[in-house]
Design a protein around this motif. Structure first.
Motif, PDB file in Angstrom:
ATOM      1  N   VAL A  86      72.358  83.291 -35.003  1.00  0.00           N
ATOM      2  CA  VAL A  86      72.676  84.434 -35.872  1.00  0.00           C
ATOM      3  C   VAL A  86      73.418  83.972 -37.122  1.00  0.00           C
ATOM      4  N   GLY A  87      74.656  83.467 -36.931  1.00  0.00           N
ATOM      5  CA  GLY A  87      75.449  83.073 -38.081  1.00  0.00           C
ATOM      6  C   GLY A  87      76.891  82.847 -37.711  1.00  0.00           C
ATOM      7  N   LEU A  88      77.726  82.757 -38.736  1.00  0.00           N
ATOM      8  CA  LEU A  88      79.167  82.697 -38.556  1.00  0.00           C
ATOM      9  C   LEU A  88      79.694  84.123 -38.635  1.00  0.00           C
ATOM     10  N   LEU A  89      80.199  84.617 -37.509  1.00  0.00           N
ATOM     11  CA  LEU A  89      80.710  85.977 -37.426  1.00  0.00           C
ATOM     12  C   LEU A  89      82.233  85.959 -37.546  1.00  0.00           C
ATOM     13  N   ARG A  90      82.798  87.058 -38.002  1.00  0.00           N
ATOM     14  CA  ARG A  90      84.249  87.141 -38.152  1.00  0.00           C
ATOM     15  C   ARG A  90      84.854  87.886 -36.966  1.00  0.00           C
ATOM     16  N   LYS A  91      85.769  87.202 -36.277  1.00  0.00           N
ATOM     17  CA  LYS A  91      86.431  87.773 -35.109  1.00  0.00           C
ATOM     18  C   LYS A  91      87.367  88.887 -35.544  1.00  0.00           C
ATOM     19  N   GLN A  92      87.284  90.022 -34.875  1.00  0.00           N
ATOM     20  CA  GLN A  92      88.015  91.203 -35.310  1.00  0.00           C
ATOM     21  C   GLN A  92      89.424  91.292 -34.742  1.00  0.00           C
ATOM     22  N   ASP A  93      89.609  90.838 -33.505  1.00  0.00           N
ATOM     23  CA  ASP A  93      90.907  90.983 -32.843  1.00  0.00           C
ATOM     24  C   ASP A  93      91.010  89.936 -31.741  1.00  0.00           C
ATOM     25  N   ASP A  94      92.071  90.019 -30.952  1.00  0.00           N
ATOM     26  CA  ASP A  94      92.289  89.049 -29.881  1.00  0.00           C
ATOM     27  C   ASP A  94      91.617  89.446 -28.573  1.00  0.00           C
ATOM     28  N   GLY A  95      90.869  90.529 -28.568  1.00  0.00           N
ATOM     29  CA  GLY A  95      90.172  90.968 -27.370  1.00  0.00           C
ATOM     30  C   GLY A  95      88.944  90.121 -27.097  1.00  0.00           C
ATOM     31  N   PRO A  96      88.255  90.380 -25.988  1.00  0.00           N
ATOM     32  CA  PRO A  96      87.055  89.614 -25.642  1.00  0.00           C
ATOM     33  C   PRO A  96      85.892  89.908 -26.593  1.00  0.00           C
ATOM     34  N   TYR A  97      84.933  88.986 -26.613  1.00  0.00           N
ATOM     35  CA  TYR A  97      83.708  89.222 -27.382  1.00  0.00           C
ATOM     36  C   TYR A  97      82.982  90.438 -26.832  1.00  0.00           C
ATOM     37  N   ARG A  98      82.518  91.315 -27.721  1.00  0.00           N
ATOM     38  CA  ARG A  98      81.776  92.513 -27.312  1.00  0.00           C
ATOM     39  C   ARG A  98      80.405  92.480 -27.987  1.00  0.00           C
ATOM     40  N   HIS A  99      79.367  92.435 -27.167  1.00  0.00           N
ATOM     41  CA  HIS A  99      78.018  92.236 -27.703  1.00  0.00           C
ATOM     42  C   HIS A  99      77.553  93.385 -28.577  1.00  0.00           C
ATOM     43  N   PHE A 100      78.175  94.562 -28.444  1.00  0.00           N
ATOM     44  CA  PHE A 100      77.729  95.737 -29.198  1.00  0.00           C
ATOM     45  C   PHE A 100      78.481  95.915 -30.515  1.00  0.00           C
ATOM     46  N   VAL A 101      79.436  95.059 -30.822  1.00  0.00           N
ATOM     47  CA  VAL A 101      80.171  95.145 -32.085  1.00  0.00           C
ATOM     48  C   VAL A 101      79.369  94.455 -33.189  1.00  0.00           C
ATOM     49  N   ARG A 102      79.263  95.105 -34.320  1.00  0.00           N
ATOM     50  CA  ARG A 102      78.559  94.495 -35.455  1.00  0.00           C
ATOM     51  C   ARG A 102      79.579  93.715 -36.291  1.00  0.00           C
ATOM     52  N   TYR A 103      79.850  92.490 -35.873  1.00  0.00           N
ATOM     53  CA  TYR A 103      80.808  91.641 -36.565  1.00  0.00           C
ATOM     54  C   TYR A 103      80.279  91.278 -37.955  1.00  0.00           C
ATOM     55  N   PRO A 104      81.169  91.214 -38.971  1.00  0.00           N
ATOM     56  CA  PRO A 104      80.720  90.706 -40.278  1.00  0.00           C
ATOM     57  C   PRO A 104      80.094  89.327 -40.123  1.00  0.00           C
ATOM     58  N   CYS A 105      79.002  89.087 -40.843  1.00  0.00           N
ATOM     59  CA  CYS A 105      78.173  87.909 -40.573  1.00  0.00           C
ATOM     60  C   CYS A 105      77.810  87.164 -41.843  1.00  0.00           C
ATOM     61  N   GLU A 106      77.945  85.823 -41.779  1.00  0.00           N
ATOM     62  CA  GLU A 106      77.371  84.916 -42.769  1.00  0.00           C
ATOM     63  C   GLU A 106      76.151  84.282 -42.101  1.00  0.00           C
ATOM     64  N   PRO A 107      74.936  84.740 -42.397  1.00  0.00           N
ATOM     65  CA  PRO A 107      73.755  84.331 -41.625  1.00  0.00           C
ATOM     66  C   PRO A 107      73.454  82.842 -41.735  1.00  0.00           C
ATOM     67  N   LEU A 108      72.925  82.292 -40.652  1.00  0.00           N
ATOM     68  CA  LEU A 108      72.411  80.935 -40.663  1.00  0.00           C
ATOM     69  C   LEU A 108      71.102  80.887 -41.446  1.00  0.00           C
ATOM     70  N   THR A 109      70.790  79.729 -41.983  1.00  0.00           N
ATOM     71  CA  THR A 109      69.535  79.525 -42.702  1.00  0.00           C
ATOM     72  C   THR A 109      68.429  79.193 -41.710  1.00  0.00           C
ATOM     73  N   VAL A 110      67.318  79.910 -41.810  1.00  0.00           N
ATOM     74  CA  VAL A 110      66.166  79.682 -40.935  1.00  0.00           C
ATOM     75  C   VAL A 110      64.969  79.320 -41.803  1.00  0.00           C
ATOM     76  N   GLU A 111      64.414  78.139 -41.576  1.00  0.00           N
ATOM     77  CA  GLU A 111      63.187  77.715 -42.248  1.00  0.00           C
ATOM     78  C   GLU A 111      62.008  77.966 -41.318  1.00  0.00           C
ATOM     79  N   TYR A 112      60.851  78.295 -41.886  1.00  0.00           N
ATOM     80  CA  TYR A 112      59.708  78.609 -41.038  1.00  0.00           C
ATOM     81  C   TYR A 112      58.402  78.239 -41.721  1.00  0.00           C
ATOM     82  N   GLN A 113      57.392  78.029 -40.880  1.00  0.00           N
ATOM     83  CA  GLN A 113      56.014  77.840 -41.335  1.00  0.00           C
ATOM     84  C   GLN A 113      55.103  78.388 -40.246  1.00  0.00           C
ATOM     85  N   PHE A 114      53.908  78.811 -40.637  1.00  0.00           N
ATOM     86  CA  PHE A 114      53.030  79.431 -39.641  1.00  0.00           C
ATOM     87  C   PHE A 114      51.583  79.339 -40.084  1.00  0.00           C
TER      88      PHE A 114
END
Length: 294
Positions: A86-114
Motif C-alpha cells: 500500500v504505502g507509508l501510512l501515518r499512525k494516528q495514536d498509540d492504540g492497536p492497528y485497525r484495518h478499517f481506519v483510513r490512515y493518511p497514505c504516501e503510496p508505494l510506486t507500482v510498475e506494471y506491464q501486460f
C-alpha cells in the motif's frame, strides 16, 4: 483505468493502482482483481458490503493483503509506518492497528506491464525505519484457471515476519445457506466452528462445511494451520447444490491459518501465508483459482 486479461474461457479485470476501486489503504494495490468472468456469462466477484460491524474497507474480488505488525509497533503516534503493498501510512495514536481506519497514505510506486494473457506488477521499496520490501506479482490466465504468483524480497535493514492472504470476495450467485458446500479435501482434524462464527457455519464432516442459514451478519471462523491435514500445499473448493458454478483455489504452501468469512452471498476462505524473511532473502509462492460451470 482497468486492464483486461483474457484466455479462451476467462476474462479478468484489474484496476490499476490509485484508479477505479483500487484506492484503499488496506489491500495490495498491485494486481487488484475486481471481476472474473467465465465463458463470457458467469461472474464471480463482489464488493465488500456496508452491513458490517466496522466501516467498509473497500475490498472487492480477489484482493491480497499483507500484515507486517512490527512496522506498526515500531512507529510512534504521528509517525509513518510501512503497510506492504500500500504505502507509508501515518499512525494516528498509540492504540492497536485497525484495518478499517483510513490512515493518511504516501503510496508505494507500482510498475506494471501486460499483454492479453498476463500482467506483471512490481512494487518498489520505500525504505523507512529499517523496513524495505520489493514485491512482484504476476497474474496470468490459461483456460478456466487464474494464477497469481508472488515474490517478496527483503531489501531493508531488519528481518521481517510477514503474513499474506487473499480476500476472496466471491459468490456463486446464491445467498449463504445450507445448499453451499465448502470442501477441504485434506480435512481439518475435527476442529469445531468457534462461537464467533455466529452459529451460521455448519460442519458436515471433517472435510466439508456449509451454513445453517442465511445471515446478513458476518460470520467468521479462524482455523489454525495445525488443524489442516495436508502436509504440502492446500486446496479448497466452493460449490452449491442448486448452482452449476464452482470455484477451487490451490495454494503452493501450507496455510498458517484459514479465516472463513461470509456474509450475504459472499463466501471468502482467506488462506494465510506467514513466513520469516531475513535481510537479503526472497520468498515466492503461488495461488491458482479454477472457475467451473457444469
Amino acid at each position: 483505468m482497468s486492464i483486461i486479461l483474457r484466455s479462451d474461457r476467462l476474462e479478468a479485470a484489474i484496476d490499476l493502482p490509485g484508479q477505479g476501486l483500487n484506492t484503499t489503504v488496506r489491500f495490495d494495490r498491485a494486481g487488484f482483481i475486481t471481476e472474473v468472468t467465465l465463458d463470457g456469462v458467469h461472474t464471480f466477484c463482489r464488493r465488500e458490503p456496508d452491513n458490517l460491524d466496522h466501516p467498509c474497507t473497500g475490498g472487492v474480488g480477489l484482493c491480497s493483503e499483507y500484515r507486517l505488525e512490527e512496522a506498526y509497533a515500531d512507529a510512534e503516534a504521528g509517525e509513518l509506518f510501512l503497510k506492504p503493498g500500500v504505502g507509508l501510512l501515518r499512525k494516528q495514536d498509540d492504540g492497536p492497528y485497525r484495518h478499517f481506519v483510513r490512515y493518511p497514505c504516501e503510496p508505494l510506486t507500482v510498475e506494471y506491464q501486460f499483454d492479453v494473457h498476463q500482467a506483471e506488477f512490481v512494487t518498489l521499496p520505500a525504505p523507512h525505519n529499517g523496513f524495505a520490501l520489493r514485491h512482484k506479482k504476476v497474474i496470468s490466465l490459461e483456460g478456466n484457471t487464474l494464477s497469481m504468483r508472488m515474490e517478496v524480497s527483503n531489501e531493508g535493514e531488519k528481518p521481517v515476519y510477514l503474513t499474506e492472504y487473499c480476500h476472496n470476495f466471491i459468490s456463486l450467485g446464491r445467498p449463504t445457506g445450507p445448499d453451499y458446500r465448502l470442501a477441504f479435501p485434506g480435512g481439518i482434524n475435527g476442529y469445531e466452528p468457534s462461537p464467533y462464527a455466529n452459529g451460521e457455519i455448519a460442519k458436515l464432516d471433517n472435510a466439508l462445511y456449509s451454513f445453517n442459514a442465511y445471515s446478513q451478519r458476518a460470520s467468521m471462523w479462524m482455523i489454525p494451520g495445525g488443524a489442516v491435514r495436508q502436509d504440502t500445499g492446500f486446496l479448497w473448493q466452493l460449490s452449491h447444490t442448486q448452482s452449476p458454478l464452482s470455484v477451487t483455489e490451490a495454494d503452493s504452501f501450507h496455510p498458517a491459518a484459514i479465516a472463513l468469512w461470509a456474509i450475504d452471498d459472499i463466501i471468502s476462505p482467506e488462506i494465510c501465508h506467514s513466513f520469516s524473511l531475513d535481510i537479503g532473502k526472497t520468498r515466492t509462492w503461488e495461488r491458482k483459482w479454477t472457475f467451473c460451470v457444469s
